[in-house]
Design a protein around this motif. Structure first.
Motif, PDB file in Angstrom:
ATOM      1  N   GLY A   1     -18.507  19.560  -8.325  1.00 16.05           N
ATOM      2  CA  GLY A   1     -17.535  18.973  -7.410  1.00 16.05           C
ATOM      3  C   GLY A   1     -16.161  18.756  -8.009  1.00 16.05           C
ATOM      4  O   GLY A   1     -15.293  18.142  -7.369  1.00 16.05           O
ATOM      5  N   ASP A   2     -15.916  19.285  -9.211  1.00 20.38           N
ATOM      6  CA  ASP A   2     -14.641  19.029  -9.873  1.00 20.38           C
ATOM      7  C   ASP A   2     -13.459  19.708  -9.200  1.00 20.38           C
ATOM      8  O   ASP A   2     -12.315  19.274  -9.375  1.00 20.38           O
ATOM      9  N   LEU A   3     -13.687  20.784  -8.475  1.00 17.92           N
ATOM     10  CA  LEU A   3     -12.594  21.522  -7.834  1.00 17.92           C
ATOM     11  C   LEU A   3     -12.520  21.276  -6.335  1.00 17.92           C
ATOM     12  O   LEU A   3     -11.775  21.964  -5.624  1.00 17.92           O
ATOM     13  N   HIS A   4     -13.270  20.289  -5.868  1.00 17.45           N
ATOM     14  CA  HIS A   4     -13.197  19.907  -4.463  1.00 17.45           C
ATOM     15  C   HIS A   4     -12.222  18.750  -4.327  1.00 17.45           C
ATOM     16  O   HIS A   4     -12.301  17.765  -5.054  1.00 17.45           O
ATOM     17  N   VAL A   5     -11.283  18.891  -3.394  1.00 15.98           N
ATOM     18  CA  VAL A   5     -10.219  17.908  -3.213  1.00 15.98           C
ATOM     19  C   VAL A   5     -10.371  17.241  -1.857  1.00 15.98           C
ATOM     20  O   VAL A   5     -10.500  17.913  -0.829  1.00 15.98           O
ATOM     21  N   GLU A   6     -10.361  15.931  -1.868  1.00 20.37           N
ATOM     22  CA  GLU A   6     -10.385  15.157  -0.623  1.00 20.37           C
ATOM     23  C   GLU A   6      -8.954  14.945  -0.129  1.00 20.37           C
ATOM     24  O   GLU A   6      -8.007  14.954  -0.904  1.00 20.37           O
ATOM     25  N   GLY A   7      -8.827  14.715   1.170  1.00 16.31           N
ATOM     26  CA  GLY A   7      -7.519  14.382   1.718  1.00 16.31           C
ATOM     27  C   GLY A   7      -6.678  15.598   2.027  1.00 16.31           C
ATOM     28  O   GLY A   7      -7.113  16.741   1.898  1.00 16.31           O
ATOM     29  N   ASN A   8      -5.421  15.343   2.407  1.00 12.56           N
ATOM     30  CA  ASN A   8      -4.532  16.431   2.831  1.00 12.56           C
ATOM     31  C   ASN A   8      -3.167  16.350   2.145  1.00 12.56           C
ATOM     32  O   ASN A   8      -2.124  16.594   2.748  1.00 12.56           O
ATOM     33  N   ASP A   9      -3.177  16.015   0.853  1.00  8.18           N
ATOM     34  CA  ASP A   9      -1.908  15.900   0.126  1.00  8.18           C
ATOM     35  C   ASP A   9      -1.102  17.187   0.152  1.00  8.18           C
ATOM     36  O   ASP A   9       0.133  17.158   0.289  1.00  8.18           O
ATOM     37  N   LEU A  10      -1.759  18.337   0.022  1.00 11.64           N
ATOM     38  CA  LEU A  10      -1.034  19.606   0.013  1.00 11.64           C
ATOM     39  C   LEU A  10      -0.364  19.842   1.358  1.00 11.64           C
ATOM     40  O   LEU A  10       0.822  20.196   1.423  1.00 11.64           O
ATOM     41  N   GLU A  11      -1.103  19.639   2.426  1.00 15.44           N
ATOM     42  CA  GLU A  11      -0.531  19.840   3.753  1.00 15.44           C
ATOM     43  C   GLU A  11       0.663  18.913   3.983  1.00 15.44           C
ATOM     44  O   GLU A  11       1.691  19.327   4.541  1.00 15.44           O
ATOM     45  N   ARG A  12       0.553  17.672   3.553  1.00 14.28           N
ATOM     46  CA  ARG A  12       1.642  16.722   3.760  1.00 14.28           C
ATOM     47  C   ARG A  12       2.878  17.102   2.953  1.00 14.28           C
ATOM     48  O   ARG A  12       4.008  16.975   3.435  1.00 14.28           O
ATOM     49  N   LEU A  13       2.700  17.599   1.752  1.00 16.89           N
ATOM     50  CA  LEU A  13       3.850  17.976   0.939  1.00 16.89           C
ATOM     51  C   LEU A  13       4.559  19.213   1.478  1.00 16.89           C
ATOM     52  O   LEU A  13       5.797  19.273   1.501  1.00 16.89           O
TER      53      LEU A  13
END
Length: 281
Positions: free
Chosen positions: A253-265
């Motif tokens: 699970g180290d490369l799984h990202v929660e949330g939408n930080d990329l989309e927001r940026l």
């Protein structure tokens, strides 16, 4: 305001410079830093300052950072990068850089990946320096997979990732996030976990099957067996161990990202696996 971008003669750094230009940052406010500056001749022709640096040479870094307000610190990829990164942070502090935006790795504070240790150490160095910072914790590049599409279609997909999910995104998406952070889109002192829509390796096989019209399978192996496959295919032992450890990290699970930080940026949906695969076919 002056923005300096390290690694500007490499894939990601070059894309960050291009994204800054598209955002309207004047060329004379951008400094492209790298080792092989001949690769940036066209940027110089467009008004961008191009300066040669060596991460091993603190003096060259101090000279390059003089007068820089914001430093886009694209992480290195050499075995001695922990020491090289320390040089960059030291030079940034010594020259009064006002903000360091650093390209780290997903979940750097808790990741078990071999690659994460150097990123975690660099984050700690930056925090200890007292220079304001933004950490961009990037998951894997989609290009890690789309660059192998011909091999996948010929031989199938082999790995050691189990059913772990990978929140990969394109280099261009990560570059746009970096440019957004440099132009006021991120809050200093924050770490942003960046990734796109998650997929498994079996899901990757399904997508390649759909795009190519061929039945592609994913074969999951123990980590040590996968190392052997990579070595047999010509990958040096050390590199094979890092690649296989990456898959082990995916399974954890180290490369799984929660949330939408990329989309927001970046202000839009990140490029999907389907879109990237289609474009690479």
């Amino acid at each position: 305001m002056s923005i300096a971008v390290t690694g500007a003669t490499g894939h990601l750094g070059r894309l960050i410079v291009e994204s800054l230009l598209r955002r309207g940052v004047p060329p004379d406010q951008i400094v492209a830093l790298g080792r092989n500056v001949a690769k940036a001749d066209d940027l110089r022709d467009r008004g961008v300052a191009v300066v040669q640096i060596q991460y091993d040479d603190v003096d060259s870094l101090r000279l390059a950072f003089a007068g820089v307000d914001e430093l886009m610190f694209v992480s290195g990829n050499e075995a001695r990068k922990r020491e090289q990164h320390r040089n960059v942070v030291t030079a940034a502090k010594d020259t009064g850089v006002g903000l360091i935006v650093y390209t780290s790795i997903a979940n750097a504070d808790r990741s078990t990946l071999m690659l994460a240790a150097d990123h975690r150490a660099t984050e700690q160095e930056i925090v200890a320096s007292g220079v304001p910072f933004v950490f961009l914790r990037n998951s894997w590049y989609l290009e890690n997979y789309t660059s192998q599409l011909p091999t996948y279609q010929e031989r199938g997909i082999v790995g050691a990732a189990g059913d772990g999910e990978i929140s990969a995104a394109t280099r261009a998406d990560f570059a746009d996030a970096a440019a957004a952070a440099l132009t006021g889109g991120a809050q200093a002192g924050q770490a942003y976990e960046l990734g796109g829509a998650a997929f498994t390796m079996a899901g990757l096989a399904d997508e390649v099957s759909r795009q190519s019209g061929k039945q592609i399978t994913y074969t999951d192996l123990p980590v040590d067996k996968y190392v052997g496959v990579l070595v047999d295919g010509g990958t040096p032992q050390a590199g094979a161990e890092i690649v296989a450890d990456g898959d082990r990290g995916v399974a954890s699970g180290d490369l799984h990202v929660e949330g939408n930080d990329l989309e927001r940026l970046i202000g839009r949906q990140p490029t999907t696996l389907a879109e990237a695969s289609r474009d690479a076919m």
